[in-house]
Design a protein around this motif. Structure first.
Motif, short mmCIF file in Angstrom:
data_model
loop_
_atom_site.label_atom_id
_atom_site.label_comp_id
_atom_site.label_asym_id
_atom_site.label_seq_id
_atom_site.Cartn_x
_atom_site.Cartn_y
_atom_site.Cartn_z
N LEU B 82 0.72 -1.09 0.04
CA LEU B 82 0.04 0.08 0.04
C LEU B 82 0.90 1.21 -0.12
O LEU B 82 2.13 1.34 0.72
N PRO B 83 0.32 2.37 -0.63
CA PRO B 83 1.36 3.46 -0.60
C PRO B 83 1.61 3.95 0.71
O PRO B 83 0.65 4.01 1.99
N VAL B 85 4.50 6.51 3.16
CA VAL B 85 4.98 8.00 3.60
C VAL B 85 6.02 8.31 2.34
O VAL B 85 5.88 9.39 1.93
N ALA B 86 6.75 7.36 1.99
CA ALA B 86 7.58 7.84 0.88
C ALA B 86 6.97 8.14 -0.35
O ALA B 86 7.54 9.02 -1.28
N LYS B 88 3.92 9.36 -0.60
CA LYS B 88 3.35 10.77 -0.44
C LYS B 88 4.48 11.82 -0.63
O LYS B 88 4.09 12.79 -1.18
N SER B 89 5.95 11.50 -0.18
CA SER B 89 6.74 12.42 -0.49
C SER B 89 7.10 12.82 -2.01
O SER B 89 7.31 13.71 -2.46
N ARG B 92 4.39 14.55 -3.78
CA ARG B 92 4.43 15.90 -3.54
C ARG B 92 5.54 16.40 -4.45
O ARG B 92 5.43 17.48 -5.08
#
Lengths: 291, 231
Positions: B82-83, B85-86, B88-89, B92
């Motif tokens: 699953l997606p 924090v990496a 998400k970074s 961005r």
């Protein structure tokens, strides 16, 4: 009259100041806000630091616990930065927890960490790993059996821009403040014996200091943006510098393009900031009375 | 379904390229391969492959709408799991890069959604994602002020530079730098780095990346020319 103009045309209001080479709060384009550091304020934590960069306030607490070393590296410990572990993620995920609670700014809501907090957490994890602030081998107590785990939590108490600089500074100061007790493994019982009287500091091998810039109208670079400036900026750039002008991280998440020459200016500014910040931190650490 | 294949941009294509390690892997792209999204592209760099779909300009939720610009959303789906924090970074980074080039003011109060699916990862993943995203945006007809490309540079422990590293080279490298450059002046749009390196090494990597970006932009131009000259 000025307040009305600022509400209606914030960018134009800002440009008027930039034309005179200064900012609404009176700073020069290359000037940082006043930095204040308070170390060791949380007595229940093994190490702590509170950093204020103008109005931006970040507090970092470090707690140390025992754990078995990871199977693939029996002589290393962990630096775990996320106590808020997502249920399906692996146990030893080293992602620092930067918490941006609704307390610090009206733009954050309560609930799971938003994008800003996650990006900041990933950034801090990268800085720690890239700069090798602590060698994981230093956290090992007994090969294959016992190692230290450092839980680091950063909480923002007031958000006024430049969160990344404040977080890296707070984390570094807290790690320098950490005092770990001496641990011996009793040969007969196999249990660890903790000697709380004999404490030693961590071996900090690097001092990464971050310097953030905001890009305006694709050309102007200003240092240490406040919350409003970040909102009006067309891009941001964060340079993390170590001693001897080594770069740990050059984080530029999109935004206006920059030429190599402008980047060089930023890096020279980051070098001067590194010297100032390190001097401040050394003074504060020296002034802390031993417990 | 249009398939384009690029000639390998190796040292023989540009005799002035620095050293034998500064060549890009074979890359290929395919556009308009998905029927639902407004634009789609698949970019292949060596063995790394990313599939991108773009929807937009489309309806936007009132809570997310910006009164004078289009709202860009990026969703990055890893190959397994699953997606986190990496991801998400990275989302961005990709989003801010796209926001710098997409002319959002031409479509206010709309949303442009970019969905990336990692098909295989064999090094230089973020650069491949950026290239695929750019081609998908072109395929969707989103107005942009410039094209952009991603280039990854790896620094060996002995100081030599390798462009477009494979997974093995990335693991052995002392530092990995990923840049996004724009097509008009090769300015640096996005930079993310891993590892320790000096300022001089950074400038060297940036110069090498700017040089390599010419090959990538030439490839974009050739593949688009080929596509539109058929019809």
């Amino acid at each position: 009259m000025a307040a009305g103009f600022k509400t209606v045309e914030p960018l134009e209001y800002y440009r008027r100041f930039l034309k005179e080479n200064c900012r609404p709060d009176g700073r020069e384009l290359g000037e940082f806000r006043t930095t204040t550091v308070n170390i060791g304020s949380i007595t229940t934590a093994d190490g702590s630091a509170l950093v204020k960069l103008g109005n931006t306030t970040v507090i970092c607490g470090v707690k140390a616990e025992f754990a078995a070393p990871p199977v693939d590296s029996l002589n290393k410990g962990y630096i775990v930065h996320s106590c808020r572990v997502v249920p399906h993620s692996p146990f030893f995920q080293t992602v620092p927890n930067v918490d941006l609670p609704p307390l610090c700014s009206s733009r954050f809501r309560s609930g799971p960490p938003g994008e800003e907090a996650q990006v900041a957490s990933q950034f801090i994890a990268d800085v720690i790993e890239n700069s090798q602030v602590i060698q994981k081998e230093d956290l090992c107590i007994s090969y294959g059996k016992l190692a230290w785990v450092l839980y680091c939590d950063l909480i923002c108490l007031d958000y006024d821009g430049n969160i990344l600089d404040a977080c890296t500074f707070a984390l570094l100061a807290a790690l320098r403040n950490v005092e770990l007790p001496a641990v011996t493994i009793n040969e007969e019982t196999g249990l660890a014996e903790v000697n709380l009287k004999k404490k030693s500091h961590l071996n900090i091998r690097a001092h990464p200091i971050a310097t953030s810039f905001a890009i305006f109208d694709d050309t102007l670079l200003i240092v240490d943006p406040t919350g409003e400036e970040e909102h009006l900026a067309t891009g941001t750039l964060t340079v993390v510098m170590d001693e001897e002008s080594k770069l740990c991280c050059l984080h530029k998440p999109g935004g206006s393009g920059l030429t190599g020459a402008k980047l060089q200016d930023c890096m020279s500014r980051a070098v001067t900031r590194h010297k100032e910040a390190k001097k401040l931190m050394d003074e504060v650490i020296k002034s802390v009375k031993p417990k | 379904m249009e398939t384009e294949f690029a000639p390998s941009a190796g040292p023989e294509a540009d005799p002035s390229s620095r050293g034998s390690g500064c060549s890009l892997r074979h890359f290929a792209c395919e556009q308009n391969l998905l029927s639902r999204p407004d634009g789609s592209a698949s970019f292949l760099q060596g063995d790394t492959s990313v599939l991108v779909g773009v929807y937009g300009p489309a309806e936007v939720k009132v809570s997310k709408e910006i009164f004078n610009k289009a709202t860009l959303e990026v969703i990055l789906k890893p190959k397994i799991g699953l997606p986190g924090v990496a991801e998400k970074s990275r989302e961005r980074l990709i989003r801010n890069t796209c926001e710098a080039v997409v002319l959002g003011t031409l479509h206010p109060r709309t949303s442009i959604t970019i969905i990336l699916q990692i098909v295989s990862d064999a090094g230089s993943l973020l650069a491949c994602c950026l290239n695929a995203a750019c081609l998908a945006l072109v395929d969707a007809g989103v107005p942009m002020r410039a094209l952009f490309c991603g280039v990854t540079c790896a620094l060996d422990p002995d100081g030599s530079l390798v462009l477009d590293p494979t997974a093995k080279q990335e693991k052995e490298a002392r530092a990995i730098l990923t840049f996004a450059l724009d097509s008009t002046e090769q300015k640096l749009l996005m930079s993310t780095t891993k590892g320790l390196y000096s300022v001089a090494e950074f400038q060297q990597c940036l110069a090498a990346a700017q040089h390599a970006s010419h090959h990538i932009f030439r490839f974009y131009r050739d593949s688009l020319q080929r596509r539109y000259s058929k019809s």
